[in-house]
Scaffold this active site. Sequence first.
Site, PDB file in Angstrom:
ATOM      1  N   GLU A   8      14.756 -15.439  -0.590  1.00  0.00           N
ATOM      2  CA  GLU A   8      15.206 -16.536   0.265  1.00  0.00           C
ATOM      3  C   GLU A   8      14.156 -17.639   0.364  1.00  0.00           C
ATOM      4  O   GLU A   8      14.480 -18.763   0.758  1.00  0.00           O
ATOM      5  CB  GLU A   8      15.505 -16.027   1.678  1.00  0.00           C
ATOM      6  CG  GLU A   8      16.671 -15.056   1.775  1.00  0.00           C
ATOM      7  CD  GLU A   8      16.824 -14.516   3.187  1.00  0.00           C
ATOM      8  OE1 GLU A   8      16.085 -14.997   4.085  1.00  0.00           O
ATOM      9  OE2 GLU A   8      17.654 -13.615   3.393  1.00  0.00           O
ATOM     10  N   ASP A  48       0.836  -1.194   0.000  1.00  0.00           N
ATOM     11  CA  ASP A  48       0.000   0.000   0.000  1.00  0.00           C
ATOM     12  C   ASP A  48       0.877   1.253   0.000  1.00  0.00           C
ATOM     13  O   ASP A  48       1.887   1.326   0.719  1.00  0.00           O
ATOM     14  CB  ASP A  48      -0.896  -0.020   1.239  1.00  0.00           C
ATOM     15  CG  ASP A  48      -1.889   1.117   1.272  1.00  0.00           C
ATOM     16  OD1 ASP A  48      -2.715   1.201   0.352  1.00  0.00           O
ATOM     17  OD2 ASP A  48      -1.827   1.923   2.220  1.00  0.00           O
TER      18      ASP A  48
END
Length: 555
Positions: free
Chosen positions: A270, A221
Amino acid sequence: MSQQHSADSAPSSAIATVAKRRDWWRDAVIYQVYPRSFADSNGDGMGDLEGIRTRLPYLRDLGVDAVWLSPFYASPQADAGYDVADYRAVDPMFGNLLDADALIRDAHELGLRIIVDLVPNHSSDQHEWFKRAVAEGPGSPLRDRYHFRPGKGRNGELPPNDWESIFGGPAWTRVPDGEWYLHLFAPEQPDFNWEHPAVGDEFRSILRFWLDMGVDGFRIDVAHGLVKAEGLPDLGAHDQVKLLGNDVMPFFDQDGVHAIYRQWRRILDEYAGERIFVAEAWTPTIERTANYVRPDELHQAFNFQYLSTHWDAEEMREVIDRTLEAMRPVGAPATWVLSNHDVTRHATRFANPPGLGTQIRLAGDRELGLRRARAATLLMLALPGSAYVYQGEELGLPDVVDLPDEVRQDPAYFRGAGQDGFRDGCRVPIPWTRTGPSYGFGSGGSWLPQPEGWGELSVEAQTGVPGSTLELYRTALTIRREQPDLGTGDAVQWLKAPEGVLAFRRGEFVCVANTSGESVTTPAYGRVLLASGEVAETDGEAKVPADTTVWWTTA
């Protein structure tokens, strides 16, 4: 070598179910769920996570690839959850963390991915950091995590600068001890100071919390707002919200945001399963938007320029070309969107004359709006890249433009300036059944009143009905998945077409969209796959009605 994480709380079979397609996000159709208004499981009038979970099979059958959930975090709900008090907790009105875990697991088992909203520009004024900052007074180290400043004027009675809130009024509020704090949105939404290392540390931890829960990505956002210009300089203009997305502003789209997202991308990479970031980034140009989706930053960015374009062939072609040209150098997919929780639904926008903006309080010509909305959807789904669908648009829902003032909850409405404040009209709970106290939304009422006749637009009323808007969406998404020339890509081949008509080829697929107010004759390019209206073919030619889109295959 980077470390690879799997979601400890999600079974490996579920992750495998949603990890079959590499680079899935390059052509994904992502469905936005506004949790308050999707499905209510306990009859309290408010949608919740369990309600969403029970409706996941509907979304699978619709044919979307992922579900984006607007905020469900612990919040006082000053701005419908975009004022977060605790980023690691579910607000009780929506359920709890166990409900979130069950929703993620079930979605994965159904082959759906889950994207959650992240709100890093500001917190709630009920966030523990902010409450302590105010309580401890001037000099509190916690005030450095926000933007506290002394005021101007003889007694500090004036705001520190001339910035205006997006919701209207000044972007500063004074606390009892005389200092002011910055809030680009509502006063209940103080902006974080991203120059403070504790803010970055906290959000990196929040990312890992939800990634470990098994979410497949984040919609960020106000991704353009985290970094403010050094010194917080005056803007020197009034009606500043009108500059949003059109001009350079000292509190939006500062170059410093990109270092934050490069750090975040390293965290995301990751984790196994191709997790993604999607930016809500209002920028002056599409080219500036492309900066957010460079290879080491975010994966997608909303295309607000496309959303704001009128139903006009020339305008739309220009935006399509500029979008594809801007995304090509950075290797990112274009995104296409027509509606979301912040703008008037496109079935209503297209029912009105152009030039009224993206928040409209006029019903317009309902039949015309629906016809154009259906055509616009087929055009959008034919373009290369990823597409977003806002809940209820597959039903052809219009905005509810006649909500009584006393039921409105949009904070911009009460601020009296800035945004028009009529976003409640696109947030009315959607209808599932023809009858019932809330047309199948729940066993009780609904937090915003639904209009009479809502049941005739419901899922029940449209399922299995040839030509209904719901079946148009289902068929279009099936064809999009099956046609090898649809979905991912970075170019279209424009074809000669009459004035007011867009025609392009993608391999053996051809799309023709008639945005004019009259029927036009075009070549019959092959076998009709789908059309948003009735198309007549004779002697190698096709008569395409006004405001109609047609898909052909030449195979």
